[in-house]
Structures are given as C-alpha cells and as structure tokens.
Design a protein around this motif. Structure first.
Motif, PDB file in Angstrom:
ATOM      1  N   ARG A 149       0.830  -1.208   0.000  1.00 42.64           N
ATOM      2  CA  ARG A 149       0.000   0.000   0.000  1.00 42.64           C
ATOM      3  C   ARG A 149       0.864   1.258   0.000  1.00 42.64           C
ATOM      4  O   ARG A 149       0.602   2.212  -0.734  1.00 42.64           O
ATOM      5  N   ASN A 150       1.911   1.244   0.800  1.00 44.00           N
ATOM      6  CA  ASN A 150       2.743   2.440   0.903  1.00 44.00           C
ATOM      7  C   ASN A 150       3.770   2.547  -0.216  1.00 44.00           C
ATOM      8  O   ASN A 150       4.163   3.656  -0.584  1.00 44.00           O
ATOM      9  N   VAL A 151       4.174   1.422  -0.785  1.00 39.63           N
ATOM     10  CA  VAL A 151       4.985   1.494  -2.007  1.00 39.63           C
ATOM     11  C   VAL A 151       4.160   2.129  -3.127  1.00 39.63           C
ATOM     12  O   VAL A 151       4.662   2.965  -3.888  1.00 39.63           O
TER      13      VAL A 151
ATOM     14  N   ALA B 273       9.647   1.873  -7.587  1.00 36.64           N
ATOM     15  CA  ALA B 273       8.586   1.305  -6.755  1.00 36.64           C
ATOM     16  C   ALA B 273       8.597  -0.223  -6.829  1.00 36.64           C
ATOM     17  O   ALA B 273       8.421  -0.905  -5.814  1.00 36.64           O
ATOM     18  N   ILE B 274       8.800  -0.758  -8.015  1.00 31.01           N
ATOM     19  CA  ILE B 274       8.856  -2.217  -8.164  1.00 31.01           C
ATOM     20  C   ILE B 274       9.995  -2.795  -7.328  1.00 31.01           C
ATOM     21  O   ILE B 274       9.827  -3.810  -6.633  1.00 31.01           O
TER      22      ILE B 274
ATOM     23  N   ILE C 188       2.586  -4.348  -7.848  1.00 29.89           N
ATOM     24  CA  ILE C 188       2.890  -2.917  -7.957  1.00 29.89           C
ATOM     25  C   ILE C 188       3.089  -2.522  -9.413  1.00 29.89           C
ATOM     26  O   ILE C 188       2.600  -1.481  -9.867  1.00 29.89           O
ATOM     27  N   ASN C 189       3.776  -3.357 -10.156  1.00 35.14           N
ATOM     28  CA  ASN C 189       3.966  -3.092 -11.583  1.00 35.14           C
ATOM     29  C   ASN C 189       2.623  -3.029 -12.305  1.00 35.14           C
ATOM     30  O   ASN C 189       2.406  -2.169 -13.167  1.00 35.14           O
ATOM     31  N   GLY C 190       1.710  -3.921 -11.939  1.00 31.98           N
ATOM     32  CA  GLY C 190       0.401  -3.939 -12.584  1.00 31.98           C
ATOM     33  C   GLY C 190      -0.395  -2.676 -12.326  1.00 31.98           C
ATOM     34  O   GLY C 190      -0.988  -2.099 -13.240  1.00 31.98           O
ATOM     35  N   VAL C 191      -0.405  -2.221 -11.071  1.00 34.15           N
ATOM     36  CA  VAL C 191      -1.186  -1.028 -10.726  1.00 34.15           C
ATOM     37  C   VAL C 191      -0.574   0.225 -11.357  1.00 34.15           C
ATOM     38  O   VAL C 191      -1.264   1.007 -12.019  1.00 34.15           O
TER      39      VAL C 191
END
Length: 302
Positions: free
Chosen positions: A84-86, A111-112, A127-130
């Motif tokens: 969530r925070n990343v 981020a990833i 994270i990559n997907g979002v």
C-alpha cells in the motif's frame, strides 16, 4: 542515484510505521529523522526525503482514490501495508513529481524494486500492474503543459500519431438542456472520446463514424452529430511506444435523455448528465474548457 534509492527506502519505512501504528500525520517528521539516524546516518539528501514524505502525506487521499480505481479488486485496507505504501510513494512520483527529475519509468521501476525488497513474493508484480495500468491508460499527467524537448527525445514531428474522436453530448428534457460528461480518477470532468480506427475491422472508419461508435461504447448512448467543434492535440507517454501525439477532433452531438452506462476503463469512474447552468462550475482540463464553452454557445443560439 544509489542515495535516492536509499532515501526512498527510508521514506517507505517511515510510511510503514506511520500506517501500522496509525500515527498522526504531524509525527512523521520525527519518525523520519529517527530512521535516517538509525539506517542512513551518512545520508545527505535530507531535503529530498522530507519533501517526498510530506508531499505523499498531503496528497494521500487523492493517491488512495487512484489506487482504489486502478485496483478495484483490492480494497485499500486489504492491500498489505508494505504494498500500500509502495504504491503511495510510486504514484506520487509518477503523477506529481518533476518529470525532469523523476521520469515516469524511473518512478515505476523504483517502486517495483522497493516492493521486491520489502514486500512479499508477488509484490513487485502487483505494484507493476497497478502503476503500469495508471501510466498506460492515462499517460503522464500534465498534458496541458507544452511539451518540453529533452535530450534524446523524439522530435515532435516524428512522434507516432493517434487520432481520437470525442463529443460534447447534449440532450433535451422538458425546457432544460443537459450535457453528458465523464469523470476521471484525477477528479476532472471531461468529454467522452476514444481512438478512431484502432483495429483492422474498422481501420477505414471516418472520424464522425468513429466518434459515434466510441460514445456508444463508453457511455451507452446513441448520438447524432450536429456540429464540428474543432480539434486539439497533446503529447502523452505510453510505456511501450514512448512519446505519442494524440489528435482529438470534437463534435457537438445530440442524444436522447436516457441513463448513462459508463464503460469503466481507461481511468474513468463516473458519467453524469448536468444542466447547462451547472457546467462551468465543474473542474475541467484547460484544453477541454474552450470546447465545452463553444458547444454551450451554440446550444444557447438554437
């Protein structure tokens, strides 16, 4: 930029503690300084850390809303605290940071890597997907700003061109005239539009025909073109194609006053009818407002 990667790690640790312990926003600076002293005592880029942390906190509500729209199958409270925070950190840098200082791909890749380092087995992929979804569907925010040439950029005239059609859709109900608008996850009301001739089956469709088709697909109404409102053009970024020119031709189009059925993709989260009197109070992109104003002037003359 190893120091910047370390700095982001410290900011992430601070966000994690703030989120996990449900600390007040004002306490994050003290937590940050403690983390710097403990984990990175020689770090000299304190202004970057403090600015990044304070900006993420101040824009948290907007960022969280974007996460909810970009990952609708994952309620925010169900996403792990690290992930969530990343996402908060990555989305802030992707959407709000200086693009000269933090290019979009750097924001996503950083981020990833944070997700892989501090999260679970599938954090990097999630994270990559979002972030990739937000980036691909919306392009870089700031399309109203004139494109800035950077070293190594493809010249403007050589960028790939995508043609789109859009419309100010109106309907009459009793004595009132209404406009159909769509809302995006950046909290702007805008016009329904879409790419023309974007697959082999419809490669030769005209701009009016394509616009009618896209309006039907996006908000579920049949329209008839009544007037030409002109065009605008802006530069967007695609993770696969890089910089692209988007040329949008707009029309005034009439519909029946029926319920709108939004196709929820491409960063849109709502579609509504508005009376003419309420239109100019809404939050529009700078390049859309003149198109809407021109349409209203035409309608008032009818």
């Amino acid at each position: 930029m190893a120091n910047r990667h370390l700095a982001r790690s410290i900011v992430l640790q601070t966000l994690y503690e703030w989120d996990f312990r449900k600390l007040p926003d004002g306490s994050t600076v003290d937590v940050l300084h403690r983390n710097i002293k403990e984990f990175a005592p020689g770090l000299t880029d304190s202004d970057f850390l403090q600015g990044l942390l304070s900006n993420i906190i101040s824009k948290r509500e907007d960022i969280d809303r974007i996460i909810e729209k970009a990952a609708p199958d994952w309620p925010l409270e169900k996403i792990g605290i690290v992930d969530r925070n990343v996402l908060r950190l990555g989305l802030f840098e992707l959407l709000f940071a200086d693009k000269e200082e933090v290019p979009a791909k750097v924001a996503i890749n950083e981020a990833i890597e944070l997700g892989k380092t501090f999260g679970g087995e599938n954090s990097g992929k999630f994270i990559n997907g979002v972030l990739g979804s937000v980036y691909k569907e919306l392009g870089e925010p700031g399309k109203d700003a004139p494109p800035r040439k950077k070293k190594g950029d493809v010249p403007f005239e050589k960028m790939p061109v995508k043609k789109l059609g859009g419309a100010v859709v109106y309907a009459k109900s009793g004595k009132d005239i209404y406009l159909a608008l769509v809302h995006d996850i950046f909290r702007h009301w805008t016009l329904s539009k879409g790419q023309i001739g974007n697959n082999p089956r419809i490669a030769n469709e005209g701009v009016e025909e394509g616009t009618v088709r896209k309006i039907k697909e996006e908000i579920g109404v049949d329209v008839a073109i009544r007037a030409d409102l002109g065009s605008n053009e802006y530069v967007a970024s695609d993770p696969e194609e890089g910089k692209i020119r988007k040329q949008v031709h707009y029309f005034l189009a009439e519909s029946r006053f029926v319920p709108l059925k939004l196709e929820k993709k491409g960063g849109l989260d709502d579609a509504k009818w508005f009376k003419l009197a309420d239109i100019l109070e809404l939050n529009f992109y700078n390049d859309i407002l003149p198109i809407v104003t021109k349409a209203i002037n035409l309608l008032l003359k009818k």
